[in-house]
Design an enzyme around this catalytic site. Sequence first.
Site, PDB file in Angstrom:
ATOM      1  N   HIS A   1       0.824  -1.211   0.000  1.00 15.34           N
ATOM      2  CA  HIS A   1       0.000   0.000   0.000  1.00 15.34           C
ATOM      3  C   HIS A   1       0.856   1.258   0.000  1.00 15.34           C
ATOM      4  O   HIS A   1       0.464   2.280  -0.591  1.00 15.34           O
ATOM      5  CB  HIS A   1      -0.957  -0.038   1.186  1.00 15.34           C
ATOM      6  CG  HIS A   1      -1.971  -1.117   1.057  1.00 15.34           C
ATOM      7  ND1 HIS A   1      -3.122  -0.977   0.319  1.00 15.34           N
ATOM      8  CD2 HIS A   1      -1.970  -2.388   1.522  1.00 15.34           C
ATOM      9  CE1 HIS A   1      -3.807  -2.104   0.345  1.00 15.34           C
ATOM     10  NE2 HIS A   1      -3.130  -2.972   1.066  1.00 15.34           N
TER      11      HIS A   1
ATOM     12  N   HIS B   1       3.837   2.776 -10.559  1.00 16.19           N
ATOM     13  CA  HIS B   1       4.309   1.500 -10.009  1.00 16.19           C
ATOM     14  C   HIS B   1       4.016   0.337 -10.960  1.00 16.19           C
ATOM     15  O   HIS B   1       4.595  -0.739 -10.805  1.00 16.19           O
ATOM     16  CB  HIS B   1       3.693   1.241  -8.630  1.00 16.19           C
ATOM     17  CG  HIS B   1       2.272   0.790  -8.659  1.00 16.19           C
ATOM     18  ND1 HIS B   1       1.202   1.655  -8.855  1.00 16.19           N
ATOM     19  CD2 HIS B   1       1.714  -0.442  -8.523  1.00 16.19           C
ATOM     20  CE1 HIS B   1       0.082   0.976  -8.836  1.00 16.19           C
ATOM     21  NE2 HIS B   1       0.358  -0.302  -8.630  1.00 16.19           N
TER      22      HIS B   1
ATOM     23  N   GLU C   1      -9.800   0.990  -7.959  1.00 16.08           N
ATOM     24  CA  GLU C   1      -8.481   0.962  -8.604  1.00 16.08           C
ATOM     25  C   GLU C   1      -8.138  -0.512  -8.738  1.00 16.08           C
ATOM     26  O   GLU C   1      -7.520  -1.095  -7.853  1.00 16.08           O
ATOM     27  CB  GLU C   1      -7.457   1.722  -7.762  1.00 16.08           C
ATOM     28  CG  GLU C   1      -6.184   2.043  -8.535  1.00 16.08           C
ATOM     29  CD  GLU C   1      -5.209   0.885  -8.563  1.00 16.08           C
ATOM     30  OE1 GLU C   1      -5.408  -0.043  -9.392  1.00 16.08           O
ATOM     31  OE2 GLU C   1      -4.259   0.901  -7.769  1.00 16.08           O
TER      32      GLU C   1
ATOM     33  N   GLU D   1     -13.632  -4.197   1.308  1.00 10.41           N
ATOM     34  CA  GLU D   1     -12.264  -4.705   1.322  1.00 10.41           C
ATOM     35  C   GLU D   1     -12.256  -6.124   1.880  1.00 10.41           C
ATOM     36  O   GLU D   1     -12.698  -6.361   3.009  1.00 10.41           O
ATOM     37  CB  GLU D   1     -11.357  -3.803   2.172  1.00 10.41           C
ATOM     38  CG  GLU D   1      -9.950  -4.304   2.373  1.00 10.41           C
ATOM     39  CD  GLU D   1      -9.218  -4.583   1.063  1.00 10.41           C
ATOM     40  OE1 GLU D   1      -8.566  -5.642   0.973  1.00 10.41           O
ATOM     41  OE2 GLU D   1      -9.315  -3.760   0.132  1.00 10.41           O
TER      42      GLU D   1
ATOM     43  N   GLU E   1     -18.316 -10.306  -3.907  1.00  9.91           N
ATOM     44  CA  GLU E   1     -19.154 -11.403  -4.376  1.00  9.91           C
ATOM     45  C   GLU E   1     -20.030 -11.977  -3.265  1.00  9.91           C
ATOM     46  O   GLU E   1     -21.054 -12.621  -3.541  1.00  9.91           O
ATOM     47  CB  GLU E   1     -18.285 -12.528  -4.955  1.00  9.91           C
ATOM     48  CG  GLU E   1     -17.572 -12.175  -6.245  1.00  9.91           C
ATOM     49  CD  GLU E   1     -16.234 -11.488  -6.031  1.00  9.91           C
ATOM     50  OE1 GLU E   1     -15.469 -11.365  -7.007  1.00  9.91           O
ATOM     51  OE2 GLU E   1     -15.942 -11.066  -4.879  1.00  9.91           O
TER      52      GLU E   1
ATOM     53  N   GLY F   1     -12.495  -2.997  -3.406  1.00  8.46           N
ATOM     54  CA  GLY F   1     -11.077  -3.174  -3.125  1.00  8.46           C
ATOM     55  C   GLY F   1     -10.518  -1.917  -2.507  1.00  8.46           C
ATOM     56  O   GLY F   1      -9.532  -1.352  -2.995  1.00  8.46           O
TER      57      GLY F   1
ATOM     58  N   ASP G   1       2.683   6.318  -5.307  1.00  3.32           N
ATOM     59  CA  ASP G   1       2.622   6.458  -6.753  1.00  3.32           C
ATOM     60  C   ASP G   1       1.811   7.715  -7.059  1.00  3.32           C
ATOM     61  O   ASP G   1       0.584   7.680  -7.136  1.00  3.32           O
ATOM     62  CB  ASP G   1       1.970   5.211  -7.362  1.00  3.32           C
ATOM     63  CG  ASP G   1       1.924   5.242  -8.886  1.00  3.32           C
ATOM     64  OD1 ASP G   1       2.035   6.335  -9.465  1.00  3.32           O
ATOM     65  OD2 ASP G   1       1.761   4.169  -9.481  1.00  3.32           O
TER      66      ASP G   1
ATOM     67  N   ARG H   1      -0.755   7.834 -10.077  1.00  2.00           N
ATOM     68  CA  ARG H   1      -1.922   6.997  -9.790  1.00  2.00           C
ATOM     69  C   ARG H   1      -2.870   7.677  -8.816  1.00  2.00           C
ATOM     70  O   ARG H   1      -4.062   7.865  -9.095  1.00  2.00           O
ATOM     71  CB  ARG H   1      -1.467   5.655  -9.207  1.00  2.00           C
ATOM     72  CG  ARG H   1      -2.566   4.857  -8.521  1.00  2.00           C
ATOM     73  CD  ARG H   1      -1.958   3.855  -7.558  1.00  2.00           C
ATOM     74  NE  ARG H   1      -2.957   3.065  -6.856  1.00  2.00           N
ATOM     75  CZ  ARG H   1      -3.466   3.366  -5.663  1.00  2.00           C
ATOM     76  NH1 ARG H   1      -3.102   4.475  -5.034  1.00  2.00           N
ATOM     77  NH2 ARG H   1      -4.355   2.579  -5.093  1.00  2.00           N
TER      78      ARG H   1
ATOM     79  N   GLU I   1      -4.119 -10.018 -12.192  1.00  2.00           N
ATOM     80  CA  GLU I   1      -4.790 -10.130 -10.885  1.00  2.00           C
ATOM     81  C   GLU I   1      -6.296 -10.337 -11.021  1.00  2.00           C
ATOM     82  O   GLU I   1      -6.952 -10.716 -10.063  1.00  2.00           O
ATOM     83  CB  GLU I   1      -4.514  -8.928  -9.974  1.00  2.00           C
ATOM     84  CG  GLU I   1      -3.051  -8.779  -9.581  1.00  2.00           C
ATOM     85  CD  GLU I   1      -2.823  -7.648  -8.609  1.00  2.00           C
ATOM     86  OE1 GLU I   1      -3.763  -6.862  -8.363  1.00  2.00           O
ATOM     87  OE2 GLU I   1      -1.706  -7.555  -8.084  1.00  2.00           O
TER      88      GLU I   1
END
Length: 348
Positions: free
Chosen positions: A20, A268, A120, A75, A104, A53, A26, A29, A129
Amino acid sequence: MQEGDSVDEYFRSYEELNVHHLMLDDNPRTFAYRKAIFEWREKFKNKVVMDVGAGTGILSIFCAQAGAKKVYAVEASKLAILAKEVVIENNFENVVQVIHNKVEDLDANVIEKVDILVSEWMGFYLVHEGMLNSVIVARDRYLKPEGFMFPSIAKLYAAPCQLPSFFDFWNNVYGVSMKCVGKKYRETKPLKPEVLTVKPQDLLSEGKLIAWLDLKEVSDEDLSHLGGNEWVFPCTKDGNYQGACIWFVVEFPNGSELPTSPMDEETHWKQTVIVLPSTIDVKKGEAIAFKMFLHHDLVNSRRYNIEFIMLDPADAEHDIPCSCNMPKCIVTRAYIQEHVNNPPISRV
């Protein structure tokens, strides 16, 4: 490794604070998201938002600062515990609700429909990923039909490139030639893409669009297979064809972008590169052609397999017009130019 094991390992990897720190540090970003959200304050004001996320919760905080009425910060990793502390530290506990769960597995009877879905989700070469599949689940279940995706568009590009760090290094190692070692070293590289920084001057051509995703419409089926067309790249300089450079750009609904190309400030994600086993000398105007496929891995859905196929430019379909120096493209350009300068006279 079983699919369930790989999924659990994926979420555990995001409990490492070093990960993180890398993302938050970054600047292109993080600033791109902050800028896009703050420039759209009128759209966030009094709206319901979901952050898929959420990580440390920074995007959720941005949304709250922009005036959102409610933010669901979803999260799946244990970092959700720390994200709750971040929310409290910034006095947004009445706005941001951190939910420690996979998107989900959320209860659709508890989560209200949202106006904006922020995430993101991008990985190396855009889709590594496989987090976009989770964003699609959130979109289909919780985003209002008139709602917005942040980002809204994703584009994947590729171009042939030089890779001096992989090739030139072995020519002279403290005064010792090790070209034979370099050859063996490179033979292992096509088996796995490399993540590294490609300098703008090492691109041999302008990038071509490999995939274009409308995030309001894209499906899991669309993501199972990306690319697959033939691309021809007219070289813009003399150089050494040593690999294929891959990067992406995402666009936000307010028109701002987050680019990751060699021409932009480094992120990154850097760039992803397919390394060729040997150098091919090319001249300005010469054509390079290849196909590139990205397939979802059947064992680990968090990964893609990249298939790279070099083509004979004489057999590939060129753009019209194409700026390469092949005879058919020279003739086509001349024909087009002639008709631009001397358009046919219509008679009545």
